[in-house]
Design an enzyme around this catalytic site. Structure first.
Site, short mmCIF file in Angstrom:
data_model
loop_
_atom_site.label_atom_id
_atom_site.label_comp_id
_atom_site.label_asym_id
_atom_site.label_seq_id
_atom_site.Cartn_x
_atom_site.Cartn_y
_atom_site.Cartn_z
N HIS A 57 1.02 -1.20 0.06
CA HIS A 57 0.15 0.03 -0.10
C HIS A 57 1.01 1.18 -0.16
CE1 HIS A 57 -2.98 -2.92 2.02
NE2 HIS A 57 -3.52 -2.37 0.97
N ASP A 85 2.28 1.57 3.34
CA ASP A 85 3.38 0.60 3.71
C ASP A 85 4.77 1.03 3.24
OD1 ASP A 85 1.29 -1.45 4.62
OD2 ASP A 85 1.16 -1.93 2.55
N GLU A 112 -8.65 -4.54 -8.66
CA GLU A 112 -8.80 -5.56 -7.75
C GLU A 112 -10.29 -5.86 -7.27
OE1 GLU A 112 -6.30 -6.19 -4.49
OE2 GLU A 112 -7.60 -7.93 -3.48
N GLU A 170 -8.74 -12.01 -6.98
CA GLU A 170 -8.67 -12.41 -5.66
C GLU A 170 -9.62 -13.53 -5.37
OE1 GLU A 170 -7.76 -10.59 -1.99
OE2 GLU A 170 -9.02 -11.78 -0.78
N HIS A 226 -12.55 -13.00 -3.13
CA HIS A 226 -13.68 -11.86 -3.48
C HIS A 226 -14.50 -12.46 -4.89
CE1 HIS A 226 -10.31 -8.50 -2.52
NE2 HIS A 226 -10.84 -9.08 -1.42
C1 XUL Z 1 -9.01 -6.51 0.64
C2 XUL Z 1 -8.12 -6.93 -0.08
C3 XUL Z 1 -6.68 -5.82 0.09
C4 XUL Z 1 -6.14 -5.68 -1.14
C5 XUL Z 1 -5.00 -4.79 -1.32
O1 XUL Z 1 -10.09 -7.60 0.73
O2 XUL Z 1 -7.90 -7.84 -0.69
O3 XUL Z 1 -5.86 -6.59 0.83
O4 XUL Z 1 -5.71 -6.77 -1.70
O5 XUL Z 1 -5.35 -3.45 -1.04
MN MN Z 2 -6.52 -8.89 -1.95
#
Ligand code: XUL
Ligand code: MN
Length: 354
Positions: free
Chosen positions: A59, A62, A184, A220, A223
């Site tokens: 991030h 970070d 994402e 992800e 997700h």
């Molecule tokens: C949130 C998530 C975050 C992103 C990066 O669910 O997955 O960690 O991957 O901001």
């Molecule tokens: Mn993620």
């Protein structure tokens, strides 16, 4: 513990793995405080190589802590210093993601806030994340659109909100001609409903941007599952569009909070199919990282609180082995005969090792 030897290379492919510093976590959750001492960033950096990882995901804060209290020059200077440190350690910065969900200025969202001053803050912070990525030596920005959505539908104009998100992406592309933006998608949490909830939404925005070749996605597992979708099909969709530029592999036990379990820990067959699609789609051949966005269990003792990372990497490598040793001839025969019961048995027995 005896460990079977597995190869994640072969067929010209060697996977590279990444994670973010937030994946080494103190265990706080919405119902309780931290249960482990924080580990200093420098110590975390040392862990990467030890655990067999090469890529670091950041991030913006970070990379540059307390980012909002620092001047743009200071931010760039610190990012450049970190870039040198990473190079010395043999580590690769995979991407930078502007953290637009913790500031008091993004309570009601960043790009899609109803307040123009807050939208401006999100815009500027994202452009600054592009500068940080450049100083670190990465060409990738990740946008997890955490608070770009609503708790109640009537509070925002969804049509306009999509436009605001596109404007921000375009501004980043125009700010630096080298940068690529990876969306994402996530359908919910922290919002009731998020805008851009799936990779299909993300890719349709990519095509509307000022440079569609520089907008893609990061998928992800958890997700996709929270959206009720099959993660391997989501990955296949993005691969078809040549827009799968990173992944956050993990696992998710049904429709609950975002669990970020170790990859393959909840559903082996879904893990098999994700690796199958990634292998067949050439993922990694252009330097893409296998990112593992996994969380250690809260109960884990401090002396072994990185096992979720080494386990996830190992489960991925074991799945690569399973994919490469799957009997393709028998598979083709089943498909030719339209005997999907036989195919089911072939897959399940292969996963069970019989
Ligand atoms: C949130 C998530 C975050 C992103 C990066 O669910 O997955 O960690 O991957 O901001
Ligand atoms: Mn993620």
């Amino acid at each position: 513990m005896a460990r079977a030897k597995v190869k994640a290379s072969g067929k010209g492919r060697k996977y590279r793995f990444s994670f973010g510093p937030w994946n080494i976590h103190e265990g706080a959750d919405p119902f309780g405080p931290p249960v482990r001492q924080p580990i200093a960033f420098a110590k975390k950096l040392k862990k990467y190589r030890e655990l067999g990882f090469e890529g670091i995901q950041f991030h913006d804060d970070d990379a540059v802590p307390d980012i909002d209290s620092k001047s743009p020059q200071q931010v760039r200077k610190e990012a450049a210093r970190l870039g040198k440190l990473l190079a010395n350690e043999g580590l690769v910065p995979e991407f930078v993601a502007p953290r637009l969900w913790e500031s008091p200025k993004t309570i009601d969202g960043g790009f899609t806030s109803n307040n123009p001053a807050e939208r401006k803050y999100a815009f500027q912070r994202s452009l600054q994340a592009v500068d940080i990525a450049a100083e670190l030596g990465s060409k990738n920005i990740v946008l997890w659109l955490a608070r770009e959505g609503t708790y109640i539908r009537e509070s925002k104009n969804a049509r306009l909100a999509n436009g605001y998100i596109l404007d921000a992406i375009n501004a980043m592309l125009e700010h630096n001609p080298e940068i690529r933006v990876m969306i994402e998608p996530k359908p919910n949490e922290p919002m009731d409903h998020a805008y851009v909830p799936t990779i299909g939404h993300a890719i349709s925005l990519a095509y509307l941007s000022v440079d569609p070749n520089r907008v893609g996605g990061l998928i992800e597992t958890a997700h996709a599952k929270l959206a009720g979708l099959d993660p391997s099909d989501e990955m296949a969709f993005a691969l078809f569009h040549k827009k799968l530029w990173s992944v956050h592999l993990n696992d998710q036990n049904g429709l609950k909070f975002d669990e970020d379990k170790s990859f393959g820990a909840a559903n082996l067959r879904e893990a098999f199919n994700q690796v199958r699609v990634l292998e067949e789609g050439g993922f990694g051949l252009n330097g893409e990282f296998v990112g593992l966005d996994v969380k250690v269990m809260r109960t884990q003792k401090a002396n072994n609180a990185t096992a979720h990372l080494s386990n996830s990497k190992r489960f991925f490598e074991l799945m690569v082995h399973k994919v490469r040793t799957f009997n393709r001839k028998a598979e083709a025969e089943c498909i030719k005969n339209r005997d999907y019961e036989a195919l089911e048995r072939l897959v399940v027995e292969h996963l069970l090792g019989v």
